[in-house]
Design an enzyme around this catalytic site. Structure first.
Site, PDB file in Angstrom:
ATOM      1  N   GLU A 357       0.790  -1.245   0.000  1.00  0.00           N
ATOM      2  CA  GLU A 357       0.000   0.000   0.000  1.00  0.00           C
ATOM      3  C   GLU A 357       0.821   1.293   0.000  1.00  0.00           C
ATOM      4  O   GLU A 357       0.709   2.098   0.925  1.00  0.00           O
ATOM      5  CB  GLU A 357      -0.933  -0.001   1.229  1.00  0.00           C
ATOM      6  CG  GLU A 357      -1.939  -1.111   1.202  1.00  0.00           C
ATOM      7  CD  GLU A 357      -2.829  -1.115   2.451  1.00  0.00           C
ATOM      8  OE1 GLU A 357      -4.034  -1.315   2.274  1.00  0.00           O
ATOM      9  OE2 GLU A 357      -2.334  -0.922   3.567  1.00  0.00           O
TER      10      GLU A 357
HETATM   11  C1  TNX Z   1      -4.705  -3.983   5.038  1.00  0.00           C
HETATM   12  S1  TNX Z   1      -2.997  -6.453   4.778  1.00  0.00           S
HETATM   13  C2  TNX Z   1      -3.407  -3.800   5.490  1.00  0.00           C
HETATM   14  C3  TNX Z   1      -3.172  -3.415   6.886  1.00  0.00           C
HETATM   15  C4  TNX Z   1      -4.446  -3.117   7.596  1.00  0.00           C
HETATM   16  C5  TNX Z   1      -5.465  -4.171   7.244  1.00  0.00           C
HETATM   17  C6  TNX Z   1      -6.752  -4.017   7.984  1.00  0.00           C
HETATM   18  C7  TNX Z   1      -1.991  -5.378   4.480  1.00  0.00           C
HETATM   19  C8  TNX Z   1      -0.787  -5.841   3.873  1.00  0.00           C
HETATM   20  N1  TNX Z   1      -2.307  -4.107   4.751  1.00  0.00           N
HETATM   21  O1  TNX Z   1      -2.300  -2.317   6.951  1.00  0.00           O
HETATM   22  O2  TNX Z   1      -4.204  -3.101   8.961  1.00  0.00           O
HETATM   23  O3  TNX Z   1      -5.726  -4.118   5.878  1.00  0.00           O
HETATM   24  O4  TNX Z   1      -7.610  -5.067   7.722  1.00  0.00           O
END
Ligand code: TNX
Length: 541
Positions: A357
């Site tokens: 992300e």
């Molecule tokens: C996505 S899973 C994220 C996390 C968040 C989560 C909450 C991932 C690699 N990144 O940063 O905490 O969703 O469900």
């Protein structure tokens, strides 16, 4: 009476491989030596009825052959461990410690000179079958003896969890219970389907101290999980002491989601967690997020920002906005220092760099950064792991991709990378069970107990086959989770199903049957005072 260990291994092979064993036991007391040596009668002469616990094991073993009768554990039972092996002696002491509170027995852990006489437990790797691998074991229970044999000590530790589950549920109580303590007779030969069976705890969004982590590790061990992934840094908090960059914890460690208190582990506390996990044959995987999810670091050091201005602390849920300044040399000094220090206190072979992300970097910048991080992780002797998004880069042969949501992990698999399966819609422990669950998020959909159990890692993704999959892992993100009781509510019972998916064969794995077995574990979870979710899908005891 001492039985030669060759006779014992003969017994075990005999029990496992020869059919018609049931008859042998139903025609009077068995002689475990297989020769004519007389054995003393079993006392008490009428064995109390064995509980049907063999039907309720989780994860379900690969092979179970029940026999009539059972072994009565008494205050006089000894735990005889292979002599001259401190590691196995420690496993014996662990078993004694687990059996003590409810039985009140102070079971002696003794060095064995071969298999012990009647009424005892024998734990050894002597005669262990190499085909059982690192974690497999054979547990042979007769009215006379419990013999736990494995090829490696880890297998003995896993087998002890099976033995605990074979005892009636009150064995998990913390005060003395009436008993009787009968283990049903039979043979279990067992080994895991996948080598990676994990859980992740996010200590960055909310911090959890060493005692909470140890409790979590104990719960994992009971269900034969073997990988503990610690999410140690994120936008909202930095949780591991880095001696060369002390503000990471002094500043970045002070915050949490929603303005809640922060916290961090000193390197000594982290070592304590690692050692505790090791004693339960669990490998710790530290995760340090980069280049995104780094606001806590960017708040701690102005120089990690392209504009040299320290960021304010971030205590909201929003993600994707933060990134280390990938153009600056100091950033790579930072990455090198952090990875060096974390690698040095991590005995396991893995280091997770997150990589997910990042909305504020172009693809080229992202790729170049992650490529460099990969070399650094390698330089310090570790295998890099990253989330889906690292599937975009040129991966080294040993790099592992953790699938959570997107097609990029599949791309990595096509490049030959090994994968850990954590599909959010099945394995995320932070997703709400249903619309009335107060805790948790629901971006991946509601994940009731059935949804989290009824899937298979090898068929989850088109074009990714079983051979590329290391196993499964269930992450608990803690944006909405503040206390140990809240962790327990989101983790249990879903993690138990994930543990079974990782360990047991896919063939024959059925929700309709599993829910009955799971129900039998309710009293065990209750005995630990665990705040588990009483899902209406499960006919709890
Ligand atoms: C996505 S899973 C994220 C996390 C968040 C989560 C909450 C991932 C690699 N990144 O940063 O905490 O969703 O469900």
């Amino acid at each position: 009476m001492q039985l030669p260990s060759r006779s014992l291994s003969f017994l075990i092979r005999f029990l496992v491989f020869i059919t018609g064993v049931a008859m042998l036991f139903s025609c009077g007391p068995a002689n475990p030596t297989g020769d004519d040596t007389p054995i003393p009668p079993v006392t008490p002469s009428v064995t109390p009825e064995a509980p049907p616990t063999m039907n309720y094991l989780i994860p379900k073993p690969q092979f179970v052959q029940p026999e009539p009768g059972g072994f009565s554990l008494t205050a006089a039972s000894g735990i005889h461990v292979q002599s001259g092996n401190e590691e196995i002696a420690a496993i014996g002491r662990y078993l004694a410690e687990k059996l003590k509170p409810a039985t009140g027995f102070d079971l002696a852990v003794l060095p064995a000179g071969g298999a012990p006489g009647t009424g005892n437990i024998y734990i050894t790797t002597e005669g262990g079958d190499p085909a059982l691998g690192e974690e497999g074991y054979t547990l042979a229970v007769t009215p006379d003896l419990i013999a736990l044999v494995a090829y490696m000590p880890a297998g003995l530790f896993r087998g002890i969890q099976t033995l605990r589950q074979l005892l009636p549920a009150p064995i998990e109580q913390s005060t003395v219970q009436p008993g009787p303590w009968v283990v049903p007779a039979g043979v279990i030969r067992d080994q895991p389907r996948f080598s990676w069976r994990g859980a992740m705890l996010d200590v960055a969004r909310h911090f959890f101290g060493v005692a909470d982590v140890k409790a979590f590790l104990d719960e994992m061990a009971y269900y034969k999980l073997n990988r503990f992934h610690l999410h140690l840094s994120d936008d909202q908090g930095w949780r591991i002491e880095i001696k060369s960059w002390p503000n990471l914890t002094a500043v970045g460690g002070a915050t949490s989601v929603g303005g809640d208190p922060g916290g961090f582990y000193t390197q000594e506390q982290y070592a304590e967690i690692v050692a505790y996990a090791q004693s339960r044959y669990i490998t710790v995987i530290p995760e340090i997020e980069m280049p995104g999810h780094t606001n806590a670091a960017l708040a701690s050091y102005a120089e990690l920002n392209c504009d040299d201005v320290a960021r304010p602390p971030h205590t909201e849920l929003e993600v994707g906005f933060s990134t280390l300044c990938v153009e600056k040399d100091i950033t790579y000094q930072f990455v090198d220092d952090v990875i060096r220090e974390v690698a040095a206190i991590t005995p396991g072979p893995y280091l997770h760099i997150g990589g997910d992300e990042v909305q504020t970097l172009g693809a080229e910048e992202y790729n170049a950064f992650v490529q460099k991080a990969q070399s650094t992780v390698n330089k310090y002797g570790k295998r890099m792991i990253g989330w889906d998004e690292i599937g975009r880069i040129d991966l080294l042969p040993l790099t592992i991709v953790q699938y959570w949501n997107g097609p990029l992990a599949v791309e990595a698999a096509h490049k030959g990378a090994k994968m850990i399966m954590s599909p959010a819609s099945r394995a995320y422990l932070d997703q709400k069970y249903n619309p009335s669950t107060e805790l948790g998020l629901y971006w991946a959909g509601y994940v009731e107990v059935q949804e989290s159990y009824s899937w298979d890692p090898a068929t989850q993704l088109d074009g990714v086959s079983e051979g590329q999959i290391l196993g499964v892992e269930a992450p608990l993100w803690t944006e909405t989770i503040r206390t140990r009781a809240e962790i327990e509510y989101m983790v249990f019972p879903r993690l138990i199903g994930i543990a079974e998916i990782g360990w047991s064969n896919a063939a024959g794995r059925e929700w309709s049957e599993y829910r009955i077995r799971l129900a039998e574990h309710g009293p065990r979870l209750a005995a630990w005072n665990l705040n588990y979710y009483r899902s209406p899908q499960v006919p709890w005891k």
